[in-house]
Design an enzyme around this catalytic site. Structure first.
Site, PDB file in Angstrom:
ATOM      1  N   ASN A 122       0.806  -1.097   0.014  1.00 45.88           N
ATOM      2  CA  ASN A 122       0.020  -0.067  -0.039  1.00 45.88           C
ATOM      3  C   ASN A 122       0.864   1.201  -0.017  1.00 45.88           C
ATOM      4  O   ASN A 122       1.478   1.521   0.972  1.00 45.88           O
ATOM      5  CB  ASN A 122      -0.789   0.067   1.380  1.00 45.88           C
ATOM      6  CG  ASN A 122      -1.710   1.345   1.449  1.00 45.88           C
ATOM      7  OD1 ASN A 122      -1.862   2.139   0.463  1.00 45.88           O
ATOM      8  ND2 ASN A 122      -2.088   1.418   2.596  1.00 45.88           N
ATOM      9  N   LYS A 156       0.112   4.289  -0.312  1.00 49.86           N
ATOM     10  CA  LYS A 156      -0.320   5.449   0.188  1.00 49.86           C
ATOM     11  C   LYS A 156      -0.230   6.812  -0.680  1.00 49.86           C
ATOM     12  O   LYS A 156      -0.446   6.548  -1.936  1.00 49.86           O
ATOM     13  CB  LYS A 156      -0.019   5.685   1.819  1.00 49.86           C
ATOM     14  CG  LYS A 156      -0.125   4.603   2.605  1.00 49.86           C
ATOM     15  CD  LYS A 156       0.246   4.881   4.176  1.00 49.86           C
ATOM     16  CE  LYS A 156       0.097   3.298   4.671  1.00 49.86           C
ATOM     17  NZ  LYS A 156       0.026   3.281   6.144  1.00 49.86           N
ATOM     18  N   HIS A 213      -9.372   1.601   5.056  1.00 55.63           N
ATOM     19  CA  HIS A 213      -7.989   1.559   5.980  1.00 55.63           C
ATOM     20  C   HIS A 213      -8.132   2.550   6.888  1.00 55.63           C
ATOM     21  O   HIS A 213      -8.970   3.658   6.796  1.00 55.63           O
ATOM     22  CB  HIS A 213      -6.959   2.118   4.882  1.00 55.63           C
ATOM     23  CG  HIS A 213      -5.493   2.075   5.339  1.00 55.63           C
ATOM     24  ND1 HIS A 213      -5.063   2.896   6.319  1.00 55.63           N
ATOM     25  CD2 HIS A 213      -4.527   1.267   5.217  1.00 55.63           C
ATOM     26  CE1 HIS A 213      -3.807   2.681   6.499  1.00 55.63           C
ATOM     27  NE2 HIS A 213      -3.453   1.678   5.847  1.00 55.63           N
ATOM     28  N   GLU A 231      -6.359   4.919   8.016  1.00 50.43           N
ATOM     29  CA  GLU A 231      -6.287   6.519   7.674  1.00 50.43           C
ATOM     30  C   GLU A 231      -7.412   7.079   6.936  1.00 50.43           C
ATOM     31  O   GLU A 231      -7.757   8.194   7.308  1.00 50.43           O
ATOM     32  CB  GLU A 231      -5.047   6.479   6.772  1.00 50.43           C
ATOM     33  CG  GLU A 231      -3.665   6.393   7.382  1.00 50.43           C
ATOM     34  CD  GLU A 231      -2.562   5.682   6.600  1.00 50.43           C
ATOM     35  OE1 GLU A 231      -2.702   5.640   5.618  1.00 50.43           O
ATOM     36  OE2 GLU A 231      -1.780   5.234   7.231  1.00 50.43           O
ATOM     37  N   GLU A 245      -5.272  -4.424  10.733  1.00 54.23           N
ATOM     38  CA  GLU A 245      -4.234  -3.496  10.972  1.00 54.23           C
ATOM     39  C   GLU A 245      -4.363  -2.821  11.948  1.00 54.23           C
ATOM     40  O   GLU A 245      -5.286  -1.864  12.173  1.00 54.23           O
ATOM     41  CB  GLU A 245      -4.423  -2.528   9.889  1.00 54.23           C
ATOM     42  CG  GLU A 245      -4.026  -3.308   8.435  1.00 54.23           C
ATOM     43  CD  GLU A 245      -3.388  -2.420   7.582  1.00 54.23           C
ATOM     44  OE1 GLU A 245      -2.278  -2.411   7.126  1.00 54.23           O
ATOM     45  OE2 GLU A 245      -4.014  -1.241   7.083  1.00 54.23           O
ATOM     46  N   GLY A 292       2.509   2.328  10.891  1.00 55.29           N
ATOM     47  CA  GLY A 292       3.877   3.257  10.671  1.00 55.29           C
ATOM     48  C   GLY A 292       4.383   3.701  11.799  1.00 55.29           C
ATOM     49  O   GLY A 292       5.169   4.823  12.095  1.00 55.29           O
ATOM     50  N   SER A 314       3.767  -2.227  10.401  1.00 48.86           N
ATOM     51  CA  SER A 314       5.323  -2.056  10.728  1.00 48.86           C
ATOM     52  C   SER A 314       5.699  -3.398  10.505  1.00 48.86           C
ATOM     53  O   SER A 314       6.503  -3.842  11.231  1.00 48.86           O
ATOM     54  CB  SER A 314       5.173  -1.829  12.396  1.00 48.86           C
ATOM     55  OG  SER A 314       4.826  -0.450  12.526  1.00 48.86           O
TER      56      SER A 314
HETATM   57  P1  13P Z   1       3.306   0.394   7.712  1.00 47.80           P
HETATM   58  O1  13P Z   1       3.673  -0.854   7.135  1.00 47.80           O
HETATM   59  O2  13P Z   1       4.059   1.726   7.234  1.00 47.80           O
HETATM   60  O3  13P Z   1       3.287   0.397   9.292  1.00 47.80           O
HETATM   61  O4  13P Z   1       1.745   0.618   7.119  1.00 47.80           O
HETATM   62  C1  13P Z   1       0.711  -0.434   7.273  1.00 47.80           C
HETATM   63  C2  13P Z   1      -0.606   0.113   6.426  1.00 47.80           C
HETATM   64  O5  13P Z   1      -1.184   1.069   6.894  1.00 47.80           O
HETATM   65  C3  13P Z   1      -0.787  -0.910   5.315  1.00 47.80           C
HETATM   66  O6  13P Z   1      -1.897  -0.522   4.807  1.00 47.80           O
END
Ligand code: 13P
Length: 253
Positions: A10, A12, A96, A98, A166, A172, A212
């Site tokens: 992903n 983003k 997601h 976010e 997640e 992150g 992560s």
């Molecule tokens: P990270 O791998 O950067 O923690 O992000 C995970 C994520 O949001 C995947 O959709």
């Protein structure tokens, strides 16, 4: 038969079109001998069309990061399932954290989006997860139960949905959930799907972990019971880390 494992990147809001194309060019050359793991790139919308052309003839697939549930209409800034389908997109990330937390995405919208995607034979990557506060107050299972029930309301073909667990606190942050937590939560998710559908259908659903994941922790995470692969953010943006993760998953597939 062993279930196929997934590694989904992903991106983003990272990588311009040209950055995305050169990344994928390098990755697909490195991945020529990977055939047991399904690798999916989810770039921003702007890269989808050209990346589809670049991925033709490879074993990697293409996903988007969101969609609207209506086929067309006066929805400024939105993109529909039919538009994505015509580009050759096969997967779409939905719900997601976010989108839920920065853009106010509601459970009912996620449900409508899953219905629309399935109607277009696109695969929803349905994200669920609890916040740090929810985890600390012991309400992880309640939160997930609610997200699953509302996201999957009136969905009959759950076997075509990929679920991504997640935990928001792991995204992150460099703080991944550990194998014990993940095993427990994935078991809970599968049990919930079994209650809503059947044992057979729940066994067919792929449940991925995200938050992560990196080259250091991927081996212990892929060996965790009930993990069918990963949804990766930061580590999917660099060839070395993404390649290492994919090769490790492939080794245990
Ligand atoms: P990270 O791998 O950067 O923690 O992000 C995970 C994520 O949001 C995947 O959709």
């Amino acid at each position: 038969m062993k279930k196929q494992k997934y590694v989904i990147g992903n991106w983003k809001m990272y990588k311009t079109l040209s950055e995305g194309l050169s990344f994928v060019d390098e990755m697909t050359k490195l991945l020529l001998d990977v055939d047991r793991t399904k690798v999916i790139f989810c770039p921003p919308y702007t890269a989808l069309f050209e990346m589809k052309k670049q991925l033709n003839g490879t074993t990697c697939e293409l996903g988007a990061q969101n969609c609207h549930w209506e086929n067309s209409g006066a929805f400024t800034g939105e993109v529909s399932c039919s538009m994505l389908s015509e580009l050759g997109v096969q997967y779409v990330i939905l719900g997601h954290s976010e989108r839920r937390h920065c853009f106010g995405e509601k459970d009912e919208w996620i449900n409508k989006k899953i219905q629309a995607l399935l109607a277009y034979k696109l695969v929803p990557i349905f994200c669920i997860g609890e916040t740090l506060e929810e985890m600390e107050s012991g309400s992880t299972k309640d939160v997930l139960e609610h997200q699953i029930e509302s996201g999957l309301r009136d969905i009959s073909n759950v076997g075509n949905v990929i679920v991504a667990y997640e935990p928001v606190w792991a995204i992150g942050t460099g703080l991944n959930a550990d194998s014990i937590q993940i095993e427990r939560v994935h078991k809970f998710i599968r049990k919930k799907i079994e209650k809503l559908y059947s044992i057979r259908e729940s066994e067919n659903v792929s449940i991925l972990y995200g938050g992560s994941v990196n080259p250091q922790n991927v081996e212990s995470l892929i060996l965790t019971q009930g993990v069918d692969g990963f949804l990766i953010g930061g580590a999917s943006l660099k060839t070395e880390s993404f390649y290492h993760i994919i090769k490790t998953v492939e080794q245990y597939s």
